[in-house]
Design a protein around this motif. Structure first.
Motif, PDB file in Angstrom:
ATOM      1  N   VAL A  77      48.124 141.210   0.949  1.00  0.00           N
ATOM      2  CA  VAL A  77      49.092 141.005   2.029  1.00  0.00           C
ATOM      3  C   VAL A  77      48.716 141.944   3.161  1.00  0.00           C
ATOM      4  O   VAL A  77      48.615 143.155   2.965  1.00  0.00           O
ATOM      5  CB  VAL A  77      50.541 141.296   1.567  1.00  0.00           C
ATOM      6  N   VAL A  78      48.496 141.390   4.349  1.00  0.00           N
ATOM      7  CA  VAL A  78      48.252 142.197   5.546  1.00  0.00           C
ATOM      8  C   VAL A  78      49.451 141.989   6.454  1.00  0.00           C
ATOM      9  O   VAL A  78      49.741 140.859   6.859  1.00  0.00           O
ATOM     10  CB  VAL A  78      46.944 141.776   6.264  1.00  0.00           C
ATOM     11  N   HIS A  90      50.135 138.893   8.702  1.00  0.00           N
ATOM     12  CA  HIS A  90      48.888 138.432   9.306  1.00  0.00           C
ATOM     13  C   HIS A  90      48.034 137.635   8.337  1.00  0.00           C
ATOM     14  O   HIS A  90      47.262 136.775   8.756  1.00  0.00           O
ATOM     15  CB  HIS A  90      48.090 139.631   9.840  1.00  0.00           C
ATOM     16  N   TRP A  91      48.155 137.933   7.041  1.00  0.00           N
ATOM     17  CA  TRP A  91      47.320 137.244   6.054  1.00  0.00           C
ATOM     18  C   TRP A  91      47.900 137.479   4.678  1.00  0.00           C
ATOM     19  O   TRP A  91      48.200 138.618   4.307  1.00  0.00           O
ATOM     20  CB  TRP A  91      45.910 137.796   6.118  1.00  0.00           C
ATOM     21  N   ILE A  92      48.076 136.414   3.924  1.00  0.00           N
ATOM     22  CA  ILE A  92      48.533 136.512   2.540  1.00  0.00           C
ATOM     23  C   ILE A  92      47.625 135.632   1.697  1.00  0.00           C
ATOM     24  O   ILE A  92      47.549 134.417   1.914  1.00  0.00           O
ATOM     25  CB  ILE A  92      49.999 136.061   2.375  1.00  0.00           C
ATOM     26  N   VAL A  93      46.939 136.254   0.745  1.00  0.00           N
ATOM     27  CA  VAL A  93      46.069 135.535  -0.176  1.00  0.00           C
ATOM     28  C   VAL A  93      46.650 135.691  -1.569  1.00  0.00           C
ATOM     29  O   VAL A  93      46.873 136.817  -2.037  1.00  0.00           O
ATOM     30  CB  VAL A  93      44.614 136.067  -0.135  1.00  0.00           C
ATOM     31  N   LEU A  94      46.896 134.579  -2.227  1.00  0.00           N
ATOM     32  CA  LEU A  94      47.532 134.555  -3.542  1.00  0.00           C
ATOM     33  C   LEU A  94      46.544 134.165  -4.631  1.00  0.00           C
ATOM     34  O   LEU A  94      45.614 133.390  -4.384  1.00  0.00           O
ATOM     35  CB  LEU A  94      48.663 133.526  -3.546  1.00  0.00           C
ATOM     36  N   SER A 117      52.849 134.752   9.655  1.00  0.00           N
ATOM     37  CA  SER A 117      54.063 134.698  10.484  1.00  0.00           C
ATOM     38  C   SER A 117      53.904 133.852  11.737  1.00  0.00           C
ATOM     39  O   SER A 117      54.897 133.500  12.376  1.00  0.00           O
ATOM     40  CB  SER A 117      54.512 136.110  10.861  1.00  0.00           C
ATOM     41  N   SER A 118      52.674 133.478  12.085  1.00  0.00           N
ATOM     42  CA  SER A 118      52.445 132.566  13.208  1.00  0.00           C
ATOM     43  C   SER A 118      52.651 131.119  12.790  1.00  0.00           C
ATOM     44  O   SER A 118      52.629 130.229  13.626  1.00  0.00           O
ATOM     45  CB  SER A 118      51.020 132.727  13.749  1.00  0.00           C
ATOM     46  N   GLY A 119      52.802 130.881  11.476  1.00  0.00           N
ATOM     47  CA  GLY A 119      53.007 129.532  10.966  1.00  0.00           C
ATOM     48  C   GLY A 119      51.740 128.835  10.526  1.00  0.00           C
ATOM     49  O   GLY A 119      51.787 127.712  10.036  1.00  0.00           O
ATOM     50  N   ALA A 120      50.587 129.485  10.690  1.00  0.00           N
ATOM     51  CA  ALA A 120      49.307 128.898  10.276  1.00  0.00           C
ATOM     52  C   ALA A 120      48.915 129.456   8.908  1.00  0.00           C
ATOM     53  O   ALA A 120      49.316 130.558   8.533  1.00  0.00           O
ATOM     54  CB  ALA A 120      48.226 129.230  11.300  1.00  0.00           C
ATOM     55  N   VAL A 121      48.127 128.705   8.179  1.00  0.00           N
ATOM     56  CA  VAL A 121      47.602 129.173   6.908  1.00  0.00           C
ATOM     57  C   VAL A 121      46.376 130.032   7.188  1.00  0.00           C
ATOM     58  O   VAL A 121      45.512 129.658   7.984  1.00  0.00           O
ATOM     59  CB  VAL A 121      47.226 127.984   5.989  1.00  0.00           C
ATOM     60  N   GLY A 122      46.310 131.211   6.561  1.00  0.00           N
ATOM     61  CA  GLY A 122      45.152 132.076   6.716  1.00  0.00           C
ATOM     62  C   GLY A 122      45.419 133.271   7.597  1.00  0.00           C
ATOM     63  O   GLY A 122      46.552 133.711   7.771  1.00  0.00           O
ATOM     64  N   TRP A 123      44.355 133.796   8.168  1.00  0.00           N
ATOM     65  CA  TRP A 123      44.334 135.048   8.932  1.00  0.00           C
ATOM     66  C   TRP A 123      44.723 134.834  10.381  1.00  0.00           C
ATOM     67  O   TRP A 123      44.286 133.872  11.024  1.00  0.00           O
ATOM     68  CB  TRP A 123      42.915 135.613   8.849  1.00  0.00           C
ATOM     69  N   THR A 124      45.523 135.730  10.906  1.00  0.00           N
ATOM     70  CA  THR A 124      45.728 135.840  12.337  1.00  0.00           C
ATOM     71  C   THR A 124      45.470 137.308  12.683  1.00  0.00           C
ATOM     72  O   THR A 124      46.003 138.205  12.026  1.00  0.00           O
ATOM     73  CB  THR A 124      47.136 135.379  12.787  1.00  0.00           C
ATOM     74  N   PRO A 125      44.584 137.580  13.634  1.00  0.00           N
ATOM     75  CA  PRO A 125      44.183 138.968  13.892  1.00  0.00           C
ATOM     76  C   PRO A 125      45.298 139.804  14.521  1.00  0.00           C
ATOM     77  O   PRO A 125      46.191 139.278  15.179  1.00  0.00           O
ATOM     78  CB  PRO A 125      43.007 138.824  14.863  1.00  0.00           C
TER      79      PRO A 125
END
Length: 177
Positions: A77-78, A90-94, A117-125
């Protein structure tokens, strides 16, 4: 003269009444033991995140590594606890498989990424709107995979991780506006 009730006073009275009835106050969440060492070659704990890994640059995902564990699965979790609206994920990998000790540009096929939290799957910087923000890269050792599918909401993912977390490690880095 007007009465002023201090914040928390009603709760204290209610808990006192409950204690007299044999009821217990709500339990605090059990903290997850620390023990995993988390690092990245891109920056150190307490250091500034280089622009290449933020919205000021290419926004690359740093490779995050951790020590081995006997966990049945891992999660990453970032988050930014300094975000104006509270934690920004920013990023959650399960469900990173047993034996995994890093994740970065690629994610194992058996793992799942939740929405950020931006609503997209994966990383947001990282891209703080103002000031300096702290970015926590937390790796959790899990007693079992969460079983959530890709695209789970951040809250679903965090709740599932916390329910199965047996150990954690955190690297905290900074980024400024």
């Amino acid at each position: 003269m007007e009465s002023v009730i201090r914040p928390g006073a009603l709760l204290a009275v209610a808990l006192g009444l409950l204690a007299g009835c044999g009821a217990s106050p709500p339990a605090e969440p059990t903290p997850v033991p620390t023990g995993l060492m988390v690092e990245t070659s891109a920056f150190g704990d307490g250091e500034t995140i280089p622009p290449a890994f933020t919205c000021k640059g290419a926004g690359y995902r740093p490779t995050v590594s951790w020590t081995r564990s006997t966990a049945k699965a891992f999660a990453l979790v970032v988050d930014d606890p300094d975000a104006p609206e509270g934690d920004f994920y920013h990023w959650i990998v399960l469900d990173l498989p047993t034996g995994t000790t890093s994740v970065g540009a690629t994610v194992p096929a058996s793992a799942h990424q939740a929405k950020n939290s931006s609503g997209a799957v994966g990383w947001t910087p990282p891209c703080p709107p103002s000031g300096t923000h702290h970015y926590r890269f937390t790796v959790y050792a899990l007693s079992a995979p969460t079983g959530l599918a890709a695209g789970a909401s951040p809250q679903q993912a965090v709740d599932a991780i916390q329910a199965k977390a047996t150990e954690q490690g955190v690297l905290t880095a900074l980024a400024s506006h």
